[in-house]
Design a protein around this motif. Structure first.
Motif, PDB file in Angstrom:
ATOM      1  N   TYR A 126       0.856  -1.189   0.000  1.00  0.00           N
ATOM      2  CA  TYR A 126       0.000   0.000   0.000  1.00  0.00           C
ATOM      3  C   TYR A 126       0.894   1.242   0.000  1.00  0.00           C
ATOM      4  N   LYS A 127       0.487   2.258  -0.759  1.00  0.00           N
ATOM      5  CA  LYS A 127       1.299   3.473  -0.863  1.00  0.00           C
ATOM      6  C   LYS A 127       0.374   4.655  -1.070  1.00  0.00           C
ATOM      7  N   GLY A 128       0.567   5.698  -0.304  1.00  0.00           N
ATOM      8  CA  GLY A 128      -0.258   6.897  -0.451  1.00  0.00           C
ATOM      9  C   GLY A 128      -0.064   7.795   0.759  1.00  0.00           C
ATOM     10  N   GLY A 129      -0.411   9.050   0.592  1.00  0.00           N
ATOM     11  CA  GLY A 129      -0.088  10.056   1.594  1.00  0.00           C
ATOM     12  C   GLY A 129      -0.980  10.079   2.823  1.00  0.00           C
ATOM     13  N   LEU A 130      -0.652  11.013   3.714  1.00  0.00           N
ATOM     14  CA  LEU A 130      -1.402  11.261   4.947  1.00  0.00           C
ATOM     15  C   LEU A 130      -1.877  12.707   4.905  1.00  0.00           C
TER      16      LEU A 130
ATOM     17  N   GLU B 233      -8.559   6.388  -5.620  1.00  0.00           N
ATOM     18  CA  GLU B 233      -7.843   7.016  -6.736  1.00  0.00           C
ATOM     19  C   GLU B 233      -6.395   6.531  -6.809  1.00  0.00           C
ATOM     20  N   GLN B 234      -5.823   6.344  -5.616  1.00  0.00           N
ATOM     21  CA  GLN B 234      -4.404   5.972  -5.535  1.00  0.00           C
ATOM     22  C   GLN B 234      -4.134   4.605  -6.180  1.00  0.00           C
ATOM     23  N   ILE B 235      -5.127   3.709  -6.165  1.00  0.00           N
ATOM     24  CA  ILE B 235      -4.930   2.373  -6.776  1.00  0.00           C
ATOM     25  C   ILE B 235      -4.557   2.535  -8.249  1.00  0.00           C
ATOM     26  N   PHE B 236      -5.325   3.366  -8.959  1.00  0.00           N
ATOM     27  CA  PHE B 236      -5.154   3.502 -10.411  1.00  0.00           C
ATOM     28  C   PHE B 236      -3.933   4.374 -10.728  1.00  0.00           C
ATOM     29  N   LYS B 237      -3.757   5.427  -9.922  1.00  0.00           N
ATOM     30  CA  LYS B 237      -2.606   6.304 -10.116  1.00  0.00           C
ATOM     31  C   LYS B 237      -1.303   5.510  -9.971  1.00  0.00           C
ATOM     32  N   ASN B 238      -1.235   4.724  -8.895  1.00  0.00           N
ATOM     33  CA  ASN B 238      -0.002   3.997  -8.625  1.00  0.00           C
ATOM     34  C   ASN B 238       0.260   2.959  -9.713  1.00  0.00           C
TER      35      ASN B 238
ATOM     36  N   GLY C 147      -3.272   3.172  -1.038  1.00  0.00           N
ATOM     37  CA  GLY C 147      -3.708   3.419   0.339  1.00  0.00           C
ATOM     38  C   GLY C 147      -3.705   4.907   0.617  1.00  0.00           C
ATOM     39  N   LYS C 148      -4.301   5.311   1.699  1.00  0.00           N
ATOM     40  CA  LYS C 148      -4.294   6.730   2.080  1.00  0.00           C
ATOM     41  C   LYS C 148      -4.658   6.832   3.555  1.00  0.00           C
ATOM     42  N   GLY C 149      -4.245   7.925   4.189  1.00  0.00           N
ATOM     43  CA  GLY C 149      -4.590   8.101   5.595  1.00  0.00           C
ATOM     44  C   GLY C 149      -4.607   9.561   5.962  1.00  0.00           C
TER      45      GLY C 149
ATOM     46  N   PRO D 250       3.334   5.183   3.994  1.00  0.00           N
ATOM     47  CA  PRO D 250       2.696   6.497   3.879  1.00  0.00           C
ATOM     48  C   PRO D 250       3.690   7.598   3.452  1.00  0.00           C
ATOM     49  N   ALA D 251       3.138   8.771   3.160  1.00  0.00           N
ATOM     50  CA  ALA D 251       3.946   9.924   2.712  1.00  0.00           C
ATOM     51  C   ALA D 251       3.169  11.196   3.025  1.00  0.00           C
ATOM     52  N   GLY D 252       3.562  12.317   2.423  1.00  0.00           N
ATOM     53  CA  GLY D 252       2.874  13.583   2.663  1.00  0.00           C
ATOM     54  C   GLY D 252       1.622  13.748   1.812  1.00  0.00           C
ATOM     55  N   ASP D 253       0.833  14.725   2.157  1.00  0.00           N
ATOM     56  CA  ASP D 253      -0.332  15.183   1.382  1.00  0.00           C
ATOM     57  C   ASP D 253      -0.663  16.547   1.995  1.00  0.00           C
TER      58      ASP D 253
ATOM     59  N   ALA E 165      14.738  15.488  -5.273  1.00  0.00           N
ATOM     60  CA  ALA E 165      13.645  15.722  -6.229  1.00  0.00           C
ATOM     61  C   ALA E 165      12.270  15.241  -5.769  1.00  0.00           C
ATOM     62  N   ARG E 166      12.142  14.601  -4.571  1.00  0.00           N
ATOM     63  CA  ARG E 166      10.783  14.239  -4.126  1.00  0.00           C
ATOM     64  C   ARG E 166       9.968  15.487  -3.817  1.00  0.00           C
ATOM     65  N   THR E 167      10.620  16.496  -3.203  1.00  0.00           N
ATOM     66  CA  THR E 167       9.887  17.727  -2.870  1.00  0.00           C
ATOM     67  C   THR E 167       9.293  18.361  -4.132  1.00  0.00           C
TER      68      THR E 167
ATOM     69  N   GLY F 163       3.490  11.980 -10.555  1.00  0.00           N
ATOM     70  CA  GLY F 163       4.935  12.140 -10.392  1.00  0.00           C
ATOM     71  C   GLY F 163       5.370  12.112  -8.928  1.00  0.00           C
ATOM     72  N   GLY F 164       4.478  12.542  -8.032  1.00  0.00           N
ATOM     73  CA  GLY F 164       4.829  12.543  -6.608  1.00  0.00           C
ATOM     74  C   GLY F 164       4.987  11.137  -6.082  1.00  0.00           C
ATOM     75  N   VAL F 165       3.969  10.329  -6.290  1.00  0.00           N
ATOM     76  CA  VAL F 165       4.040   8.963  -5.756  1.00  0.00           C
ATOM     77  C   VAL F 165       5.076   8.143  -6.526  1.00  0.00           C
ATOM     78  N   ALA F 166       5.264   8.437  -7.813  1.00  0.00           N
ATOM     79  CA  ALA F 166       6.287   7.708  -8.581  1.00  0.00           C
ATOM     80  C   ALA F 166       7.663   7.967  -7.967  1.00  0.00           C
ATOM     81  N   THR F 167       7.908   9.219  -7.601  1.00  0.00           N
ATOM     82  CA  THR F 167       9.217   9.538  -7.014  1.00  0.00           C
ATOM     83  C   THR F 167       9.327   8.982  -5.596  1.00  0.00           C
ATOM     84  N   SER F 168       8.185   8.852  -4.921  1.00  0.00           N
ATOM     85  CA  SER F 168       8.196   8.156  -3.631  1.00  0.00           C
ATOM     86  C   SER F 168       8.636   6.702  -3.828  1.00  0.00           C
ATOM     87  N   ALA F 169       8.160   6.086  -4.909  1.00  0.00           N
ATOM     88  CA  ALA F 169       8.566   4.702  -5.185  1.00  0.00           C
ATOM     89  C   ALA F 169      10.064   4.654  -5.508  1.00  0.00           C
TER      90      ALA F 169
HETATM   91  O1  LIG Z   1       4.097   9.972  -2.305  1.00  0.00           O
HETATM   92  C1  LIG Z   1       3.189   9.243  -1.942  1.00  0.00           C
HETATM   93  O2  LIG Z   1       3.342   8.132  -1.477  1.00  0.00           O
HETATM   94  C2  LIG Z   1       1.745   9.675  -2.025  1.00  0.00           C
HETATM   95  C3  LIG Z   1       1.463  10.948  -2.708  1.00  0.00           C
HETATM   96  C4  LIG Z   1      -0.017  11.149  -2.635  1.00  0.00           C
HETATM   97  O3  LIG Z   1      -0.584  11.159  -1.577  1.00  0.00           O
HETATM   98  C5  LIG Z   1      -0.797  11.236  -3.850  1.00  0.00           C
HETATM   99  O4  LIG Z   1      -0.331  10.799  -4.903  1.00  0.00           O
HETATM  100  O5  LIG Z   1      -1.936  11.732  -3.781  1.00  0.00           O
END
Ligand SMILES: O=C(O)CCC(=O)C(=O)O
Ligand SMILES: NC(=O)C1=CN([C@@H]2O[C@H](COP(=O)(O)OP(=O)(O)OC[C@H]3O[C@@H](n4cnc5c(N)ncnc54)[C@H](O)[C@@H]3O)[C@@H](O)[C@H]2O)C=CC1
Length: 444
Positions: free
Chosen positions: A89-93, A110-115, A125-127, A163-166, A204-206, A371-377
């Motif tokens: 599971y991957k997604g922000g908080l 949404e995150q399922i398809f984006k990822n 995932g998300k929180g 998890p990550a930022g949001d 480059a994640r920021t 691009g955000g979650v991709a760079t998180s990966a």
């Molecule tokens: O970087 C991540 O893991 C999640 C980024 C995020 O929350 C999103 O793509 O909406």
């Protein structure tokens, strides 16, 4: 009744008090109709859509913390682990007073398809929490983050859920949460992304979500015979996504002239001064009135209004449903040629349809902000191999991923006779890989 209609009915009945989740499911399932119809018998027998629209599990927990006056405060924490068929599971908080289970579920869905669209092995995932970091001292934010992680740490891990930022969760919050995870679990692992560079973060994640949005927009325009250079751009938001979208737009020769926060917006006909915006928002955590006070060319307006400004390209980068039908009409009347979503679901379904019907190029958030979650990966990969890549290396991979996503969603739309419908293309391309993995893994 068709399988899609049956599942939509069921989802509406089961989740009646969650409008954002219903909106996200409706948009996805509507555009998947041709794919589902082509495989209706198999998918129905396997209850594929019922499984896809029901989270694997969801956690809701109490977050008590002590404020600077010694008063105990109580917030609610959430983590929805939606689907891990293609990776952890991957997604922000999200930390914002508006957070509730329906919002977290829409974001997780949404995150399922984006990822999946990123082409990388990450599930959805998300929180978050209804805690509001605005106006809190660093000590109060730390107290909240430590309490939040004390509970969340039971459910996450580098190969489980990352998890990550949001909204409301930036480097400061991620740092406090990482410290608490390490302390309780006694493990140094890449359990969060968006970490500081001194303790496992990726260069480059920021910048990644905003930069990725512009790489997508540039490819879209290129494939339609033009580019960003010389274009007037309206941007909403003034946070992580908006700031780096504005910066990259300028690097590509565009002219972003607006930004906004939850109380007002800026029109700066000379172009947004990014250094000043970063100072106001990232350093001082202040209101946009401070930007206007320091910049003679800027006009500050209370309330909302960014979409009334004449622009060639619109980039909504604030929050869900911030661009409605009236805004869409204004954009069309003003000759806007493209809308690319930096935020998650910022355009209402009605506004999306109006833009598409009026031939505005429209790329949904699950593709445009991936691009955000991709760079998180990519941060997860670097953590696993105990290495750090250069900014140029990460940025080049990010650009490659965004260009690839554009062509994949464009191809998927064409395959189903919907050329130029990138909403359908993104949902179909994201769905295909997840559906394939779910079917291969049996009933689970
Ligand atoms: O970087 C991540 O893991 C999640 C980024 C995020 O929350 C999103 O793509 O909406
Ligand atoms: N940070 C990331 O890597 C990613 C963020 N997103 C999405 O991008 C959007 C913005 O997120 P971030 O920039 O990270 O958050 P942030 O907390 O850094 O900034 C959010 C900005 O939007 C504004 N905002 C929030 N609610 C608003 C409202 N109701 N009306 C007007 N303005 C409002 C805030 O004032 C702030 O300027 C969200 O939809 C988020 O889910 C999507 C992909 C990745």
């Amino acid at each position: 009744m068709s399988y899609v209609d049956e599942v939509l009915e069921r989802v509406k009945t089961k989740n009646a008090s969650e409008p954002e989740f219903l909106q996200a499911v409706d948009e996805v399932l509507e555009s998947l109709r041709p794919v589902i119809e082509a495989n209706e018998e198999k998918y129905r027998k396997e209850a594929l859509l019922e499984r896809l629209t029901e989270p694997d599990r969801q956690f809701k927990f109490r977050v008590p913390w002590v404020d600077d006056k010694g008063q105990v405060q109580v917030n609610t924490g959430y983590r929805v682990q939606f689907n891990n068929s293609i990776g952890p599971y991957k997604g922000g908080l999200r930390l914002h007073p508006s957070v509730n289970i329906g919002i977290i579920k829409f974001l997780g869905f949404e995150q399922i398809f984006k990822n999946s669209l990123t082409g990388l092995p990450i599930g959805g995932g998300k929180g978050g929490s209804d805690f509001d970091p605005k106006g809190k001292s660093d000590r109060e934010v730390m107290a909240f983050c430590q309490s939040f992680m004390t509970e969340l740490c039971k459910y996450i891990g580098a190969d489980v859920d990352v998890p990550a930022g949001d909204i409301g969760t930036g480097a400061r919050e991620i740092g406090y949460m990482f410290g608490q995870y390490k302390r309780i679990r006694g493990m140094y692992e890449g359990v969060l992304t968006g970490k500081g560079l001194s303790y496992g973060g990726s260069l480059a994640r920021t910048e990644a979500t905003g930069y990725g949005l512009l790489y997508m927009t540039e490819e879209l325009l290129k494939c339609h015979g033009t580019d960003i250079a010389g274009k007037t751009i309206a941007v909403s938001g003034a946070g992580n996504v908006a700031i780096y979208a504005i910066q990259k737009a300028q690097q590509l020769g565009g002219k972003p002239v607006t930004c906004s926060d939850s109380t007002g917006w800026i029109y700066d006909p000379e172009g947004i001064d990014v250094a000043l915006l970063k100072e106001v928002k990232e350093v001082k955590r202040a209101r946009l009135t401070e930007y206007a006070a320091a910049r003679p060319s800027a006009q500050y307006h209370e309330g909302r209004g960014v979409w009334s400004v004449k622009c060639d390209v619109a980039l909504p980068c604030a929050t869900q449903n911030e661009l409605d039908i009236e805004d869409a009409k204004q954009l069309v009347a003003n000759g806007c040629m493209a809308v690319c979503e930096g935020a998650n679901m910022p355009t209402t379904e009605e506004a999306t349809k109006y833009l598409q019907d009026n031939k505005v190029l429209f790329v949904p958030g699950k593709a445009a902000n991936a691009g955000g979650v991709a760079t998180s990966a990519l941060e997860m990969s670097q953590n696993s191999e105990r290495l750090s890549w250069t900014f140029e290396e990460v940025d080049a991979k990010l650009k490659g991923i965004m260009v690839n996503i554009y062509h994949n969603i464009d191809d998927a739309a064409k395959r189903y006779g919907q050329e130029g419908n990138y909403v359908a293309g993104a949902n179909i391309a994201g769905f295909e890989k997840v559906a394939d993995a779910m079917l291969a893994q049996g009933v689970c």
